[in-house]
Write a protein that holds these residues in place. Structure first.
Motif, short mmCIF file in Angstrom:
data_model
loop_
_atom_site.label_atom_id
_atom_site.label_comp_id
_atom_site.label_asym_id
_atom_site.label_seq_id
_atom_site.Cartn_x
_atom_site.Cartn_y
_atom_site.Cartn_z
N UNK A 27 -29.60 4.26 31.99
CA UNK A 27 -29.75 4.15 30.54
C UNK A 27 -29.81 5.57 29.97
N UNK A 28 -28.94 5.89 29.05
CA UNK A 28 -28.84 7.26 28.53
C UNK A 28 -29.69 7.45 27.28
N UNK A 29 -30.40 8.56 27.26
CA UNK A 29 -31.29 8.90 26.18
C UNK A 29 -30.86 10.20 25.51
N UNK A 30 -31.18 10.34 24.23
CA UNK A 30 -31.04 11.59 23.50
C UNK A 30 -32.43 12.07 23.13
N UNK A 31 -32.61 13.38 23.12
CA UNK A 31 -33.90 13.98 22.81
C UNK A 31 -33.97 14.33 21.33
N UNK A 32 -35.12 14.06 20.72
CA UNK A 32 -35.34 14.43 19.32
C UNK A 32 -36.67 15.17 19.22
N UNK A 33 -36.68 16.27 18.47
CA UNK A 33 -37.91 17.00 18.22
C UNK A 33 -38.51 16.53 16.91
N UNK A 34 -39.82 16.40 16.87
CA UNK A 34 -40.54 15.94 15.68
C UNK A 34 -39.94 14.66 15.11
N UNK A 35 -40.03 13.55 15.86
CA UNK A 35 -39.36 12.31 15.47
C UNK A 35 -39.78 11.76 14.12
N UNK A 36 -40.93 12.10 13.63
CA UNK A 36 -41.37 11.61 12.32
C UNK A 36 -40.60 12.20 11.16
N UNK A 37 -39.81 13.23 11.43
CA UNK A 37 -39.03 13.88 10.37
C UNK A 37 -37.54 13.75 10.62
N UNK A 38 -37.12 12.77 11.39
CA UNK A 38 -35.69 12.64 11.70
C UNK A 38 -34.91 12.31 10.44
N UNK A 39 -33.62 12.56 10.47
CA UNK A 39 -32.79 12.48 9.28
C UNK A 39 -32.36 11.06 8.91
N UNK A 40 -32.61 10.03 9.75
CA UNK A 40 -32.12 8.69 9.43
C UNK A 40 -33.00 7.94 8.43
N UNK A 41 -34.15 8.49 8.10
CA UNK A 41 -35.00 7.84 7.10
C UNK A 41 -35.71 8.89 6.26
N UNK A 42 -36.27 8.45 5.16
CA UNK A 42 -37.00 9.33 4.27
C UNK A 42 -38.41 9.51 4.80
N UNK A 43 -38.79 10.76 5.02
CA UNK A 43 -40.09 11.07 5.57
C UNK A 43 -41.10 11.32 4.46
N UNK A 44 -42.31 10.86 4.69
CA UNK A 44 -43.41 11.12 3.78
C UNK A 44 -44.49 11.89 4.54
N UNK A 45 -44.05 12.66 5.55
CA UNK A 45 -44.98 13.34 6.44
C UNK A 45 -45.75 14.45 5.74
N UNK A 46 -45.31 14.87 4.56
CA UNK A 46 -46.06 15.88 3.83
C UNK A 46 -47.44 15.37 3.42
N UNK A 47 -47.65 14.06 3.50
CA UNK A 47 -48.93 13.47 3.11
C UNK A 47 -49.98 13.56 4.23
N UNK A 48 -49.54 13.92 5.43
CA UNK A 48 -50.47 14.10 6.54
C UNK A 48 -50.06 15.35 7.30
N UNK A 49 -50.92 15.83 8.16
CA UNK A 49 -50.58 16.98 8.99
C UNK A 49 -49.58 16.53 10.05
N UNK A 50 -48.42 17.16 10.05
CA UNK A 50 -47.35 16.79 10.98
C UNK A 50 -47.52 17.58 12.28
N UNK A 51 -47.64 16.92 13.43
CA UNK A 51 -47.75 17.66 14.69
C UNK A 51 -46.44 18.40 14.98
N UNK A 52 -46.56 19.58 15.52
CA UNK A 52 -45.39 20.37 15.89
C UNK A 52 -45.09 20.17 17.36
N UNK A 53 -43.85 20.39 17.72
CA UNK A 53 -43.41 20.31 19.12
C UNK A 53 -43.72 18.96 19.75
#
Length: 182
Positions: A27-53
């Protein structure tokens, strides 16, 4: 916030087959950094502290209604059939679907509130949990849905929600489907 949790969503043999396929060596996987800010949806992560790395893996099945994996039908057919037959959704159409894999963290990390679909109220999200652990899905209201193997969470795709990572298992895997159905 209205959502539905369905335990033992798939027949056990169907669930076991899908899980074995996803857990398999091919099963093939792709890696994503900071998944809460991915480009496929609108992020509202500015409302909480977003973990880095923070990293996660994903496997796209459908994007904008187009199959993007040779495994799309194998994985999605039993899920969509269950939605139609057992849970009385009609004419189910899938806009986006993917498999997610989150890594264990030392403490539960919030990955950022987001909406799967921003501008439509007729689309629902189904999250099928592939294992049991102390991670969860959290809604902006503070409601939390635990990760329980073979449970499905269904809610309006425009509702703010976030993934919260697990501490007790190496991986937290789920299938996320955005669908339209009556």
């Amino acid at each position: 916030m209205k959502y539905e949790v369905i335990e033992n969503f798939l027949k056990q043999d169907s669930f076991d087959y899908i899980k074995a396929l996803i857990d398999g060596n091919y099963f093939q996987w792709l890696l994503i950094e900071n998944p809460g800010t991915s480009s496929h949806h609108t992020s509202y992560s500015h409302k909480i502290k977003q973990p880095k790395n923070t990293y996660a893996l994903y496997h796209k099945l459908i994007e904008k209604g187009v199959h993007t994996s040779p495994l799309t039908s194998i994985i999605l057919s039993p899920i969509l059939k269950t939605l139609e037959e057992k849970h009385k959704y009609k004419d189910v159409g899938t806009n986006r679907a993917k498999v997610n894999c989150f890594f264990r963290q030392n403490e539960n990390q919030q990955l950022g509130f987001h909406k799967d679909i921003e501008d439509r109220t007729d689309i629902k999200t189904l999250i099928l949990y592939l294992d049991t652990n102390d991670g969860y899905t959290e809604f902006m209201t503070g409601e939390r849905v635990p990760t329980v193997k073979n449970s499905a969470l269904i809610f309006p795709a425009h509702e703010l929600h976030q993934t919260v990572t697990q501490t007790d298992t190496i991986f937290r895997k789920n299938i996320n489907i955005n669908f339209k159905g009556e």
